[in-house]
Design an enzyme around this catalytic site. Structure first.
Site, PDB file in Angstrom:
ATOM      1  N   ASP A  88       0.861  -1.169   0.000  1.00 41.98           N
ATOM      2  CA  ASP A  88       0.000   0.000   0.000  1.00 41.98           C
ATOM      3  C   ASP A  88       0.908   1.233   0.000  1.00 41.98           C
ATOM      4  O   ASP A  88       2.121   1.124   0.238  1.00 41.98           O
ATOM      5  CB  ASP A  88      -0.891  -0.046   1.253  1.00 41.98           C
ATOM      6  CG  ASP A  88      -1.838   1.127   1.346  1.00 41.98           C
ATOM      7  OD1 ASP A  88      -2.445   1.474   0.321  1.00 41.98           O
ATOM      8  OD2 ASP A  88      -1.960   1.708   2.445  1.00 41.98           O
ATOM      9  N   ASP A 108      -0.187   5.193   0.974  1.00 41.97           N
ATOM     10  CA  ASP A 108      -0.421   6.125   2.078  1.00 41.97           C
ATOM     11  C   ASP A 108      -0.275   5.404   3.410  1.00 41.97           C
ATOM     12  O   ASP A 108      -0.943   4.413   3.679  1.00 41.97           O
ATOM     13  CB  ASP A 108      -1.839   6.711   1.982  1.00 41.97           C
ATOM     14  CG  ASP A 108      -1.981   7.668   0.810  1.00 41.97           C
ATOM     15  OD1 ASP A 108      -1.130   8.543   0.658  1.00 41.97           O
ATOM     16  OD2 ASP A 108      -2.950   7.522   0.048  1.00 41.97           O
TER      17      ASP A 108
END
Length: 346
Positions: free
Chosen positions: A24, A26
């Protein structure tokens, strides 16, 4: 590799046996424009033994812009290495409404780009004759955009209304200054207005994982995320191992309360943990021990039996004990010491 220290040959790290690392963005690689501590060097080291791919629910940017951002931080990333929730949304949409249909887009350049690449015509108005609505996050999304979606979706789908696909439903998004509302809050606003539910393409649903696994020809993947309700749940649904890193949204208290289906394979303080031996808990007489940090559940009490001076190992031991007890955490008395939070977050 001196950065990560030495390990005995039989000790296993989260990367052992992994051919594809899916990360991922953020809260894992960066928060805002800047890289999180230890993320870049740890991922570059992982690239020596595994294929790296990046998965993001953030629909605001194109894969080209994401790749450019990651490259500027010191990673080597091509646009094809980035799997976005708009790409997963197109995977869903083409099976429902084939191009060249007109699609009402609520979102930014990342979503518009993927809709157009898939062969659709973009409209921003319910008066433009849309055959579906696709909604994704962008900082510039306004009330007027949400209103157009509501106008287009006023007829329920079972009564002949058009489909509605959301790229993702993350309630929040980590930014440099703190935690801000995410796409889930915007989707919820439209849902409140029209009383309909969107079909979701991004995490924790499987289309985005299926897109990534197929694109990278992964046989044994590890997904790294910072959220239990999207990242870890999604990896679990997709049948792949997961690592929760404590540099983003979810904190130690959330880890202890994680329900079945949202429990990570690994709990990491930061991405250096990818390269460090990962201690499996040992169990004796109901006591879960991780490198000398020991926790047990007795009745409604969670008890710290011993401390090792390592807060991460104490958290791992506590999570193992609570998860194994089968008792919901809200009925347990949990000592605050167990969820102390010295870990970095934006």
């Amino acid at each position: 590799m001196a950065l990560f220290g030495r390990r005995r040959p039989l000790e296993r790290t989260p990367l052992d046996g992994i051919d594809t690392v899916l990360a991922d963005l953020d809260g894992v690689v960066y928060a805002g424009p800047g890289a999180l501590p230890h993320a870049v060097e740890s991922l570059n080291a992982a690239a020596a033994t595994a294929r790296l791919g990046y998965i993001t629910n953030n629909a605001a940017r194109t894969d080209v812009s994401v790749a450019g951002h990651l490259t500027s931080l010191g990673l080597t990333v091509a646009p094809s290495d980035v799997v976005t929730s708009p790409q997963a949304a197109m995977r869903l949409l083409t099976g429902i409404v084939p191009p060249p249909a007109t699609i009402l887009v609520v979102g930014g350049d990342g979503l518009v780009d993927e809709v157009q690449k898939a062969g659709y015509t973009v409209t921003r108005s319910a008066d433009g004759g849309p055959q579906a609505v696709v909604q994704g996050f962008a900082p510039e999304v306004a009330w007027t955009d949400l209103a157009e979606a509501a106008f287009a979706l006023k007829v329920p789908e079972e009564e002949g209304g058009i489909p509605w696909i959301a790229t993702n439903t993350d309630w929040t998004i980590p930014r440099e200054r703190g935690v801000a509302p995410g796409n889930g809050t915007l989707v919820s606003a439209v849902h409140t207005a029209v009383g309909r539910l969107a079909t979701v393409a991004g995490k924790p649903e499987t289309p985005i994982f299926e897109e990534a696994l197929a694109r990278f020809s992964a046989t044994r993947a590890l997904f790294i995320g910072d959220r239990l309700d999207t990242d870890i749940m999604g990896a679990s649904r997709a049948g792949i191992d997961s690592a929760l890193v404590l540099t983003g949204i979810d904190r130690p208290k959330h880890v202890l309360a994680a329900p079945e289906g949202s429990r990570p394979t690994y709990i990491l303080g930061d991405l250096r943990g990818l390269h460090e031996p990962y201690p499996a808990p040992t169990v004796r007489d109901g006591v879960y021990d991780v490198n000398g940090a020991a926790v047990r559940v007795r009745g409604a009490d969670v008890e710290i039996v011993a401390e090792s001076g390592n807060q991460l190992d104490l958290l791992r031991a506590g999570a193992a004990a609570i998860w194994a007890s089968g008792t919901p955490v809200f009925v347990l008395r949990v000592p605050e010491r167990l969820y102390d939070d010295p870990f970095h977050r934006p």
